[in-house]
Motif scaffolding. Sequence first.
Motif, mmCIF file in Angstrom:
data_model
loop_
_atom_site.group_PDB
_atom_site.id
_atom_site.type_symbol
_atom_site.label_atom_id
_atom_site.label_comp_id
_atom_site.label_asym_id
_atom_site.label_seq_id
_atom_site.Cartn_x
_atom_site.Cartn_y
_atom_site.Cartn_z
ATOM 1 N N GLY A 146 0.846 -1.184 0.132
ATOM 2 C CA GLY A 146 0.125 -0.007 0.078
ATOM 3 C C GLY A 146 0.889 1.360 -0.049
ATOM 4 O O GLY A 146 2.015 1.434 0.295
ATOM 5 N N LEU A 292 -3.679 0.370 -8.258
ATOM 6 C CA LEU A 292 -5.024 -0.021 -7.423
ATOM 7 C C LEU A 292 -5.509 -1.425 -7.955
ATOM 8 O O LEU A 292 -5.952 -2.301 -7.595
ATOM 9 N N LYS A 297 -3.273 -0.910 -2.184
ATOM 10 C CA LYS A 297 -4.177 -0.188 -1.645
ATOM 11 C C LYS A 297 -3.482 1.471 -1.475
ATOM 12 O O LYS A 297 -2.408 1.709 -1.257
ATOM 13 N N SER A 349 -14.420 5.236 2.209
ATOM 14 C CA SER A 349 -13.735 4.187 1.852
ATOM 15 C C SER A 349 -14.303 3.368 1.034
ATOM 16 O O SER A 349 -15.817 2.989 1.070
ATOM 17 N N LEU A 352 -9.975 -0.652 -2.324
ATOM 18 C CA LEU A 352 -8.670 -0.396 -1.753
ATOM 19 C C LEU A 352 -8.210 1.037 -1.750
ATOM 20 O O LEU A 352 -7.218 1.417 -1.104
ATOM 21 N N LEU A 353 -9.308 1.943 -1.695
ATOM 22 C CA LEU A 353 -9.087 3.300 -1.750
ATOM 23 C C LEU A 353 -9.817 4.126 -0.353
ATOM 24 O O LEU A 353 -11.062 3.572 -0.003
ATOM 25 N N THR A 354 -8.885 4.722 0.237
ATOM 26 C CA THR A 354 -9.550 5.323 1.555
ATOM 27 C C THR A 354 -9.258 6.903 1.653
ATOM 28 O O THR A 354 -7.888 7.020 1.161
ATOM 29 N N TRP A 380 -5.126 1.119 9.054
ATOM 30 C CA TRP A 380 -5.081 1.018 7.756
ATOM 31 C C TRP A 380 -4.158 -0.257 7.111
ATOM 32 O O TRP A 380 -4.656 -1.087 6.307
#
Length: 386
Positions: A146, A292, A297, A349, A352-354, A380
């Motif tokens: 990530g 991604l 992530k 979120s 995989l994206l926050t 995370w």
Amino acid sequence: MFYFFFQSRNNPSTDPVVVYITGGPGCSTSLALFYENGPFQITDNLSLVWNDFGWDKVSNIIYVDQPTGTGFSYTSDEADIRTDSQGAAVDFYDFMQAFFEAHPQYARNDFYIIGESYAGHYIPAFADRVQRGNNNKEGIPINMKGLAIGSGLTEPEIQYKAYADYALSMKLINQSDYNSLGQLVPQCVQGIKLCGNSSGPSSACTKAFYDCTDIFNRIVNITGNTNYFDIRKKCAGKCYDFSKLNNFLNQESVRQALGVGDIQFVTCKRSVYDPMKPDWMKNYEVVIPALLENGVKLLVYAGEYDLECNWLGNARWVDAMVWSGQKNFVSAPSVPFKVDGEEAGLTKSSGLLTFLKVYNAGHWIPADQPKASLEMIKRWMQGIPL
């Protein structure tokens, strides 16, 4: 390239390896180490005390001075001074290969690239280089899981267009100021587009740097003595005093212990900053969707009171990013990020994206909210929803 490496205070054999990157460009990661999320902080008498919220509590963490010429990293060849993040990525990959060759026991650990500010450029470029190295079986495989970008500059067109909107929403400027700033945006956007055209002249990127930073500089001039790293604060001249860091690292005994010889430590270097100006307005969001899709992530976080790389511009580029999970991410609800039962931010979120807007924080989030930032990064990395 000079670096500090600290084993995890928890479990070095299984905890992830984190590389922390500072921005500038040209500012040493010693800033983050001793003022933000490192294991130690410097006292007034230049001794070290433990940081109860150091990120080494949940990771094996590396602080590397880069690009070459930053901090204690040095070169005798001017050709080694980088002019863009892709060039810095070449050196970063070579550095990580050398690190894992010297410390093979960490090569299989989960690997994260995390940083702040101008690292919003570096991190995608570095991750792209690592991914290509892995795909091409160039060297030691790096178990990249990530990326996390804190208060970063990643997608200049969207982020520079957001400056006036953020400033107006925070009452830093009035409507008349806003309208005047709006007249500067088209030239900035045009410059960014020319800079992004690989067939265009390199001078276009330098011109875009000045055209776009004019927007930010005018807001700063309007706000007077407001600290643009934390708009809650006022300052005149230099807003921060890092003299303790310089005094500590320039002690002869410290330099000898670190093996840096007679190199004098300077917090941030113009000799690195200036050559990177053509890189400033390049868009590094473009490499993130492929990462991604490959299972890497991403966490993007920003302090609510930072003007420099404000949360609004960061939220907008994250929303606008085209990838397979875009629709689900955009429609995802924003929910409170709570630490010890208290609301410390607002997060969104999907997959995989926050994205996280951190409350009561400026540009340097681990310094302003140490407990919340440690909890953020721990959850995370462990795959626990924020």
